[in-house]
Design a protein around this motif. Structure first.
Motif, PDB file in Angstrom:
ATOM      1  N   ALA A  30       0.809  -1.216   0.000  1.00  0.00           N
ATOM      2  CA  ALA A  30       0.000   0.000   0.000  1.00  0.00           C
ATOM      3  C   ALA A  30       0.842   1.266   0.000  1.00  0.00           C
ATOM      4  O   ALA A  30       0.373   2.329  -0.406  1.00  0.00           O
ATOM      5  CB  ALA A  30      -0.928   0.005   1.224  1.00  0.00           C
ATOM      6  N   ASP A  33       2.719   1.010  -3.768  1.00  0.00           N
ATOM      7  CA  ASP A  33       1.785   0.741  -4.862  1.00  0.00           C
ATOM      8  C   ASP A  33       2.395  -0.194  -5.896  1.00  0.00           C
ATOM      9  O   ASP A  33       2.467   0.096  -7.089  1.00  0.00           O
ATOM     10  CB  ASP A  33       1.353   2.047  -5.539  1.00  0.00           C
ATOM     11  CG  ASP A  33       0.199   1.838  -6.523  1.00  0.00           C
ATOM     12  OD1 ASP A  33      -0.639   0.967  -6.255  1.00  0.00           O
ATOM     13  OD2 ASP A  33       0.152   2.540  -7.551  1.00  0.00           O
ATOM     14  N   LEU A 352      -8.217   4.376  -3.199  1.00  0.00           N
ATOM     15  CA  LEU A 352      -6.826   4.120  -3.564  1.00  0.00           C
ATOM     16  C   LEU A 352      -6.250   5.268  -4.378  1.00  0.00           C
ATOM     17  O   LEU A 352      -5.063   5.626  -4.225  1.00  0.00           O
ATOM     18  CB  LEU A 352      -6.732   2.810  -4.354  1.00  0.00           C
ATOM     19  CG  LEU A 352      -7.068   1.542  -3.544  1.00  0.00           C
ATOM     20  CD1 LEU A 352      -7.282   0.349  -4.480  1.00  0.00           C
ATOM     21  CD2 LEU A 352      -5.956   1.235  -2.555  1.00  0.00           C
ATOM     22  N   ARG A 357      -2.305   5.352  -5.095  1.00  0.00           N
ATOM     23  CA  ARG A 357      -1.994   3.943  -5.327  1.00  0.00           C
ATOM     24  C   ARG A 357      -2.660   3.535  -6.650  1.00  0.00           C
ATOM     25  O   ARG A 357      -3.659   2.839  -6.688  1.00  0.00           O
ATOM     26  CB  ARG A 357      -2.479   3.104  -4.147  1.00  0.00           C
ATOM     27  CG  ARG A 357      -1.717   3.417  -2.870  1.00  0.00           C
ATOM     28  CD  ARG A 357      -2.426   2.953  -1.622  1.00  0.00           C
ATOM     29  NE  ARG A 357      -2.612   1.511  -1.599  1.00  0.00           N
ATOM     30  CZ  ARG A 357      -3.261   0.881  -0.617  1.00  0.00           C
ATOM     31  NH1 ARG A 357      -3.771   1.563   0.388  1.00  0.00           N
ATOM     32  NH2 ARG A 357      -3.391  -0.417  -0.650  1.00  0.00           N
ATOM     33  N   GLN A 360      -2.929  -0.395  -7.941  1.00  0.00           N
ATOM     34  CA  GLN A 360      -3.948  -1.180  -7.264  1.00  0.00           C
ATOM     35  C   GLN A 360      -5.345  -0.645  -7.555  1.00  0.00           C
ATOM     36  O   GLN A 360      -6.311  -1.411  -7.643  1.00  0.00           O
ATOM     37  CB  GLN A 360      -3.691  -1.206  -5.760  1.00  0.00           C
ATOM     38  CG  GLN A 360      -4.500  -2.277  -5.041  1.00  0.00           C
ATOM     39  CD  GLN A 360      -4.082  -2.437  -3.599  1.00  0.00           C
ATOM     40  OE1 GLN A 360      -3.158  -1.771  -3.131  1.00  0.00           O
ATOM     41  NE2 GLN A 360      -4.757  -3.312  -2.884  1.00  0.00           N
TER      42      GLN A 360
END
Length: 533
Positions: A30, A33, A352, A357, A360
């Motif tokens: 996380a 990414d 996200l 990120r 994802q």
């Protein structure tokens, strides 16, 4: 759609495999990414607090040691996480896409000598780096070796082998020693000290199998095979395959010596003895009739050392883990289930995106696109919208290579369903052109932008917001190709229109004005670079 997280950072997305020592998950970091492999190891034999504390100390120490194997043939260790109860530990590592070395073993079509030698030479190179740390693998076998698209090898599970050390304590799920009977050296079978020479024995077993398509010993049970490893002499390779060079047969027999000290001195010595069987730089590949079809070529790095990365459209197809998209969205049968799944995916993707990120965020949408397409139709408005949303996220994240074919496909789909001049079709064409420009395909991008401009002008006019943006792209691309006069013929009228529509102080107006000023200072087109000020 919120995934389980390890240490508040590594989200577990899909289980890739499971075995006696635990499970391997495809996950996402996380923070950075990126995809990672998360290996969950269960030390089931730990039954006391003292054992747990000892294991925790060894886990951290060995994970750090493993991380010191600095070689591209070993997936990098990114993190090591031990939960507070000491009941579960996680190794977070580089996720490798490739095909198992096992796939190259075929009794009906033994590998060319150069291919087998190339695989073994690469593995011996990895072992030389590991043994220098020192880290001993303890379970080297074809299933623990992946072959990448470029024919390079990745030796897996050094981390687990270093942590679950059978010469310290037995903590596998079954309580048995770590290793695989077909590749286990005699000293490991007998519970003696495991050394780097033990890995060399396993390498000899692997090389034997690559060359003739069958294991050294093939007893019916683990006990029988272990007994053969200790007491039986291996059959010389040339009795199985007469075309094997005598020196290569000698190397395999030396690697399979029962006494560790009688094996080659180290992995470097093994590599040196393999060199005569490797292809020379610049030599042609093996004839296609003698090698596995569409497989990565392990000799490539020797025939073309330090070559550039192969283009995406010429790389061989690998066996990869593919998520079960239906399993990811279990309640797809009812319409409400599908709607809820899509809504949750969009919401999670937005979360996200807020955290930057991008990779994802795109994947979360990808998970629902396939089942939504089956339920609603591949070119339904919602499915196309989801695909466009995902492709736009790829662009934001700078992944132009993956976004380009999707925008091309979307432009074609929107053209079929809504018409060539509708806003969705034009937007996708423009995004595809932008991706081409970012990937250095200037000529194709310019042609596509000009096509978009013609369509936009017919629908919205020359001074619409969309037209102004496309005109700017065209002007900049013409400059990049050295067509200064043509660029000025686009950029100067664009600047004048921007001044009228958006004003001199607007960011877009100032940007084009600065481009014109730089061209004028550089003496572009005879110093007639416009009147921007």
């Amino acid at each position: 759609m919120q995934a389980d997280a390890v240490a508040g950072r590594y989200e577990l997305i899909e289980e890739i495999s499971s075995g006696g020592m635990g499970t391997v998950w495809r996950g996402f970091d996380a923070v950075l990414d990126r995809e990672v492999a998360v290996k969950l190891i269960r030390p089931d034999a730990i039954v006391s607090a003292a054992q747990a504390e000892e294991f925790a100390l060894r886990f951290r120490r060995e994970a750090r040691v493993t991380a010191r194997i600095q070689h591209h043939g070993v997936p990098q260790v990114y993190d090591a996480v031990l939960d507070r109860s000491y009941e579960q530990l996680y190794l977070v590592m580089e996720l490798v896409h490739g095909t198992s070395l096992r796939a190259f073993i075929d009794p009906g079509q033994p590998l060319p000598v150069s291919w087998a030698a190339a695989f073994a030479a690469q593995i011996s190179t990895v072992l030389s780096y590991a043994h220098a740390v020192p880290v001993i693998h303890r379970d080297l076998k074809p299933d623990n070796v992946l072959v990448t698209a470029e024919g390079g090898v990745k030796v897996l599970d050094f981390g687990i082998a270093a942590i679950l050390r059978t010469d310290v304590t037995r903590i596998t799920a079954t309580g048995s020693s770590l290793g695989t009977s077909q590749y286990m050296p005699p000293e490991q079978v007998q519970g003696a000290t495991v050394t780097p020479h033990s890995d060399l024995y396993a390498l000899g077993c692997v090389l034997h199998e690559l060359l003739c398509g069958s294991p050294v010993f093939d007893g019916d049970t683990d006990f029988t095979r272990m007994n053969q490893q200790v007491y039986d002499a291996p059959k010389p390779l040339r009795e199985i395959r007469p075309d094997i060079p005598a020196e290569l047969e000698r190397l395999v027999l030396d690697l399979l010596a029962k006494i560790p000290e009688q094996r080659p001195a180290d992995a470097y010595a093994v590599y040196e003895r393999l060199v005569p069987f490797l292809p020379a730089p610049g030599s042609p590949p093996e004839p296609s009739s003698t090698v596995p079809s569409d497989g990565p070529d392990p000799t490539l790095m020797f025939r073309r050392p330090n070559a550039p990365r192969r283009r995406a459209d010429t790389a061989p197809v690998l066996e990869r883990f593919t998520p079960d998209l239906h399993a990811s969205v279990p309640s797809l049968a009812p319409d409400t289930g599908l709607r809820n799944s899509i809504k949750a995916a969009i919401s999670r993707s937005d979360e996200l995106l807020d955290e930057d990120r991008f990779a994802q965020a795109a994947e979360v949408l990808e998970i629902v696109i396939a089942p939504a397409g089956e339920a609603q139709g591949a070119e339904s408005s919602q499915v196309l919208s989801l695909r466009a949303r995902r492709a736009a996220i790829l662009v934001i994240g700078g992944d132009y290579r993956r976004a380009l074919p999707e925008f091309d496909a979307l432009a074609a789909a929107y053209t079929r369903t809504t018409g060539p001049s509708r806003e969705d079709a034009l937007e996708c064409l423009q995004q595809a052109a932008f991706c081409r420009a970012e990937l250095g395909q200037a000529t194709a991008a310019l042609r596509q932008f000009q096509d978009v401009l013609g369509r936009v002008k017919r629908v919205k006019g020359d001074a619409s917001e969309a037209a102004l943006e496309v005109r700017r792209h065209i002007g900049v691309l013409l400059l990049s190709e050295g067509k200064v006069r043509e660029a000025l013929d686009i950029l100067q009228p664009l600047y004048d229109d921007l001044c009228l529509v958006q004003g001199k102080n607007h960011e877009s107006t100032q940007e084009v004005g600065e481009i014109l000023a730089r061209v004028r200072l550089a003496g572009g087109a005879g110093g007639e670079a416009g009147q921007a000020s």
